[in-house]
Design an enzyme around this catalytic site. Structure first.
Site, PDB file in Angstrom:
ATOM      1  N   HIS A 325     -23.977  21.567 -33.252  1.00 33.23           N
ATOM      2  CA  HIS A 325     -24.262  20.601 -32.183  1.00 33.23           C
ATOM      3  C   HIS A 325     -24.090  21.145 -30.779  1.00 33.23           C
ATOM      4  CE1 HIS A 325     -24.783  16.773 -34.372  1.00 33.23           C
ATOM      5  NE2 HIS A 325     -24.038  17.357 -35.298  1.00 33.23           N
ATOM      6  N   LYS A 504     -23.573   8.423 -20.372  1.00 30.62           N
ATOM      7  CA  LYS A 504     -23.252   9.475 -21.344  1.00 30.62           C
ATOM      8  C   LYS A 504     -21.827   9.908 -21.056  1.00 30.62           C
ATOM      9  CE  LYS A 504     -26.831  11.747 -19.709  1.00 30.62           C
ATOM     10  NZ  LYS A 504     -27.402  12.001 -21.023  1.00 30.62           N
ATOM     11  N   ARG A 505     -21.230  10.724 -21.910  1.00 30.85           N
ATOM     12  CA  ARG A 505     -19.896  11.218 -21.600  1.00 30.85           C
ATOM     13  C   ARG A 505     -19.909  11.985 -20.280  1.00 30.85           C
ATOM     14  NH1 ARG A 505     -15.603  10.468 -25.410  1.00 30.85           N
ATOM     15  NH2 ARG A 505     -14.524  11.937 -24.056  1.00 30.85           N
ATOM     16  N   LYS A 510     -23.319  18.020 -17.910  1.00 29.51           N
ATOM     17  CA  LYS A 510     -24.282  16.914 -17.838  1.00 29.51           C
ATOM     18  C   LYS A 510     -24.644  16.556 -16.392  1.00 29.51           C
ATOM     19  CE  LYS A 510     -22.808  14.760 -22.241  1.00 29.51           C
ATOM     20  NZ  LYS A 510     -24.011  14.410 -23.028  1.00 29.51           N
ATOM     21  N   THR A 612     -29.292  12.018 -27.219  1.00 32.40           N
ATOM     22  CA  THR A 612     -29.935  10.918 -27.945  1.00 32.40           C
ATOM     23  C   THR A 612     -30.140   9.707 -27.047  1.00 32.40           C
ATOM     24  OG1 THR A 612     -27.751  10.322 -28.820  1.00 32.40           O
ATOM     25  CG2 THR A 612     -29.244  11.520 -30.298  1.00 32.40           C
ATOM     26  N   LYS A 616     -33.186   6.726 -26.631  1.00 31.47           N
ATOM     27  CA  LYS A 616     -33.016   5.262 -26.558  1.00 31.47           C
ATOM     28  C   LYS A 616     -33.806   4.697 -25.379  1.00 31.47           C
ATOM     29  CE  LYS A 616     -28.289   5.988 -28.184  1.00 31.47           C
ATOM     30  NZ  LYS A 616     -26.900   6.190 -27.701  1.00 31.47           N
TER      31      LYS A 616
HETATM   32  C1  LIG Z   1     -26.207   7.287 -27.506  1.00 31.58           C
HETATM   33  C2  LIG Z   1     -24.831   7.282 -27.011  1.00 31.58           C
HETATM   34  C3  LIG Z   1     -24.254   8.450 -26.531  1.00 31.58           C
HETATM   35  C4  LIG Z   1     -25.007   9.765 -26.427  1.00 31.58           C
HETATM   36  O1  LIG Z   1     -25.540   9.856 -25.130  1.00 31.58           O
HETATM   37  P1  LIG Z   1     -26.157  11.240 -24.586  1.00 31.58           P
HETATM   38  O2  LIG Z   1     -26.725  10.846 -23.254  1.00 31.58           O
HETATM   39  O3  LIG Z   1     -27.214  11.644 -25.541  1.00 31.58           O
HETATM   40  O4  LIG Z   1     -25.043  12.188 -24.484  1.00 31.58           O
HETATM   41  C5  LIG Z   1     -22.956   8.409 -26.060  1.00 31.58           C
HETATM   42  N1  LIG Z   1     -22.247   7.264 -26.068  1.00 31.58           N
HETATM   43  C6  LIG Z   1     -22.781   6.112 -26.506  1.00 31.58           C
HETATM   44  C7  LIG Z   1     -21.959   4.880 -26.471  1.00 31.58           C
HETATM   45  C8  LIG Z   1     -24.082   6.075 -26.997  1.00 31.58           C
HETATM   46  O5  LIG Z   1     -24.590   4.927 -27.456  1.00 31.58           O
END
Ligand SMILES: *Cc1c(COP(=O)(O)O)cnc(C)c1O
Length: 765
Positions: A325, A504-505, A510, A612, A616
């Site tokens: 990952h 995101k985190r 990022k 991911t 979305k």
């Molecule tokens: C989808 C999701 C992530 C992943 O987000 P990325 O932008 O792809 O890092 C992280 N936290 C939550 C709560 C999510 O639903």
């Protein structure tokens, strides 16, 4: 179906009360029990099927709130809603129910999407993981700084789990024996008879536990060992994409895999097949290296059952597959040999045997599992696994060309790509019911289980009527989000603003800092008149930082301080708003991704394995402003590059720029950017004496690796692109981008990911 009577009966059975007396928790538990009742036969039938299965081993399953998703997949939502209406109860009351946050972010959410897709597609994939007593911490802000609180998710009960004491296992460390109790959850697919199992293990004290010996381990030297068995699964480590060499974390990883493998072996032995054939019936997918101790543990257990080492190793070759990952050095797990020696000596013995094979057969300067007294878990996984996969095309290519180049040269056929995905049930049908209804009115509902069908919407993207419908739906979703943010975070965002979102985190790679700088740039530009006709925009952030990640926490404080500056400016706040929502989680994500106008995916190229949340947003009709990183590349390919806002250095250019990068010089040649960056040190923004802003400044301009993630190098390209997106917003061409993205999102269904895994790796029926 009318469930009125069953709801009444279950309420009596569980709580001895009438439905009208019940509180939200009691109602939630009763409705969940009703679902469990309705699913129990299919669950039993799936469990008993004597077919080849795959175990998805993962330290994290970020499943979120299950009640609505399960009702949806059981097609019970309408009937339960109507039945509850008889008691004047609104199904929306369950919004209060808190998420099961047994994961940090993308990796754990991926595991949840994969299980849901496998159940939907009838693929026998069971999850194995850890039942953390406390999930990912809850976040709030104190004076703009992140504060963490315990996530006591079980206070709502755990109605979708069944505790199975009869399947308890014993997990042994050199210094302690622990009981592992499984809790089983049904994994309910959409309109599917296949109900797989998520088995989460909880640690408990073993009866014969030697409390005296335990008592004797006194003194600070041994303080780290002084937990009782229960504490192994007490809490999820809140670190995303980082390796911490903590003993308790090692115990968690071993606890989970040992219990799961013992469980699989015990069940297999009740069937009359030969042990040598076990890989024909049971294989495993390792979700990152966290469960990689499963390999030496399986070797150990199979030999205990009487197989030779070579026989056991052959079974391991056939049984394990490994998903990588990340390529970030700091995230790659390397356990000290002496730690394994101390707590898991028998496991270390098996690892040493594998290293011996390498020493005898390969060039051990290129290939190694143990080096410099560290066990390299990714190498262990690659050496033994049948297949190794990356999670987006660009990421897999980097693994082959760089990270695991030597391994790829040795085993070219081992490496596969399986691009990540998201389940369209939770990430469109559930979170965006109005858009779902509109799509169904155009093309029917087959797309829900076969997202390829969604491309049929492409023929409507220039249809004015559809475009108007889409605008109205987006506007409604924005109103719902705006109301929620006002209630939850106390900031009012006008719904006619563009919603520009980065959730995101919080990680330096990022580049939330890049986004923050652009906001300040726009703020100054509006004030000095150099930016004209800027369309009103709300910049929305959501992110948790690992509690010990100093720089990430500093960036949270910085963004919150920019938010104060902008939101309290009497003039500019008419055009700009900035909000950092607290406690971003799955349920918050559901509200955000359907209301966003622009999706920020701005990591330094090469750093984000897939992402991911980018998918979305796309599925909900939101264009991406992003770098050529992770799945952004495939998103742009699917939708067409002109339908997204791609900017910045690509992977090759990043490497080139890093050869002789001088951020100081870059600032001297860019006075506007310099002013923005100097907000960190010139007194414009106040970090309450903490020194965190100066630390951010130093990370960009001083030290060994100044601006490691090229925030300053990508700034010009980013701001230019952002201003273009701003000018496009509200025009027909912008909505066309939205619709093209939505209609092109088929590839990013986790159904497709699961079918890819099955075709390339698992070969299940
Ligand atoms: C989808 C999701 C992530 C992943 O987000 P990325 O932008 O792809 O890092 C992280 N936290 C939550 C709560 C999510 O639903």
């Amino acid at each position: 179906m009318d469930y009125t009577k069953e709801i009444e009966e279950l309420m009596r059975l569980e709580y001895q009360i009438d439905v009208k007396e019940a509180n939200v928790k009691q109602l939630y538990n009763v409705i969940s029990k009703l679902i469990m009742l309705k699913v129990s036969n299919d669950w039993h039938n799936t469990r008993c099927a004597d077919i080849k299965k795959c175990g998805y081993l993962s330290a994290e399953f970020l499943i979120g709130r299950l009640v609505y998703a399960n009702l949806l997949n059981m097609k019970m939502t309408e009937d339960v809603k109507n039945s509850l209406a008889n008691f004047h109860i609104d199904l929306n009351e369950f919004e209060e129910v808190e998420d099961a946050a047994l994961g940090n972010g993308g990796l754990g959410r991926l595991a949840a999407c994969f299980l849901e897709s496998a159940a939907t597609k009838g693929i026998p994939l069971d999850g194995y993981g850890i039942r953390y007593r406390f999930g990912l911490f809850k976040q709030n802000f104190i004076n703009g700084f992140q504060n963490e609180e315990a996530d006591d998710w079980l206070k709502w009960g755990d109605p979708f789990s069944i505790r199975r004491d009869e399947d308890a296992r014993i997990v042994e460390f050199s210094d302690m024996k622990v009981k592992a109790i499984p809790y089983d959850m049904p994994v309910i697919g959409y309109d599917s008879k296949v109900v797989n199992t998520l088995r989460l293990w909880q640690s408990e004290a073993y009866e014969d536990f030697d409390f005296k010996a335990f008592d004797n381990m006194q003194g600070s030297e041994n303080a780290i060992n002084e937990y009782n068995a229960k504490e192994i699964t007490a809490v999820l480590y809140p670190n995303d994409n980082t390796y911490l060499g903590k003993v308790l974390r090692l115990r968690q990883e071993y606890f989970m895999v040992s219990a799961s493998l013992q469980d699989v072996l015990a069940k297999y032995k009740t069937k009359k097949h030969s042990l040598k054939d076990i890989a024909k019936y049971q294989i495993f997918q390792l979700n990152d290296t966290h469960p990689t101790l499963a390999i030496p543990e399986y070797l150990r257990l199979l030999q205990k059952e009487g197989l030779s080492f070579n026989e056991a190793l052959e079974i391991c070759h056939q049984s394990f597959n490994f998903t990588n990952h990340t390529i970030m050095g700091e995230a790659l797990e390397k356990w000290p040999v002496e730690m394994l020696e101390k707590y898991l000596p028998d496991v270390l013995t098996e690892i040493i045997k594998l290293q011996d094979i390498i020493d005898n057969t390969l060039d051990n300067t290129k290939y190694y599992i143990i080096k410099d007294n560290l066990v390299h878990m990714a190498n262990l996984a690659i050496f033994v696994a049948a297949k190794v996969n990356g999670v987006a095309e660009i990421h897999t290519n980097i693994l082959k060309a760089d990270t695991f180049k030597d391994w790829y040269n040795l085993y070219p056929d081992k490496f596969e790509n399986v691009t990540n995905g998201i389940t369209p049930r939770r990430w469109l049908v559930l979170n965006n019911p109005n858009l779902t209804k509109e799509i169904c009115s155009l093309i029917g509902d087959k797309w829900i289980c076969n997202l390829d069908e969604l491309s049929k919407v492409k023929s409507y993207v220039t249809d004015k009527r559809f475009l108007e419908k889409f605008k109205i739906i987006k506007q409604k979703n924005k109103k719902i989000l705006s109301d929620y943010i006002y209630k939850h975070d106390n900031i009012l965002i006008p719904t006619d603003f563009m919603f520009d979102v980065q959730v995101k985190r919080l990680h330096e790679y990022k580049r939330q800092l890049l986004n923050a700088f652009s906001i300040l740039y726009i703020y100054y530009g509006i004030k000095d008149g150099s930016i004209k006709n800027f369309k009103p925009t709300a910049f929305i952030f959501g992110a948790k930082s690992a509690p010990g990640y100093y720089m990430a926490k500093a960036i949270i404080k910085y963004i919150n301080t920019i938010a104060d500056l902008v939101n309290n400016d009497p003039e500019v706040s008419k055009i700009l708003k900035v909000v950092f929502v607290a406690n971003y989680n799955v349920s918050y994500a559901e509200k955000i991704v359907c209301a966003a106008d622009l999706s920020e995916q701005i990591s330094m190229a090469g750093m984000e394995a897939s992402g991911t949340s980018n998918m979305k947003f796309m599925l909900n009709g939101t264009p991406t402003i992003g770098t050529l990183d992770g799945a952004n590349v495939e998103i742009a390919e699917e939708a067409g590059f002109n339908y997204n806002y791609i900017f910045g250095l690509n992977v090759r250019e990043v490497a080139k720029v890093k050869e002789n990068y001088n951020p100081y010089e870059l600032l001297e040649n860019n006075p506007k950017l310099k002013r923005v960056v100097e907000s960190l040190i010139d007194g414009t923004l106040n970090d309450l004496g903490s020194g965190v802003f100066k630390a951010i400044y130093d990370s960009l301009l001083n030290g060994n690796n100044p601006d490691n993630y090229l925030v300053l190098a990508d700034f010009d390209s980013y701001i230019k692109t952002k201003l273009i997106a701003n000018q496009d917003y509200g025009r027909d061409i912008f909505y066309e981008k939205c619709l093209i993205n939505m209609a092109s999102a088929a590839k990013f269904s986790s159904d497709r990911s699961i079918l890819d895994y099955n075709k390339l790796i698992w070969h299940l029926k």
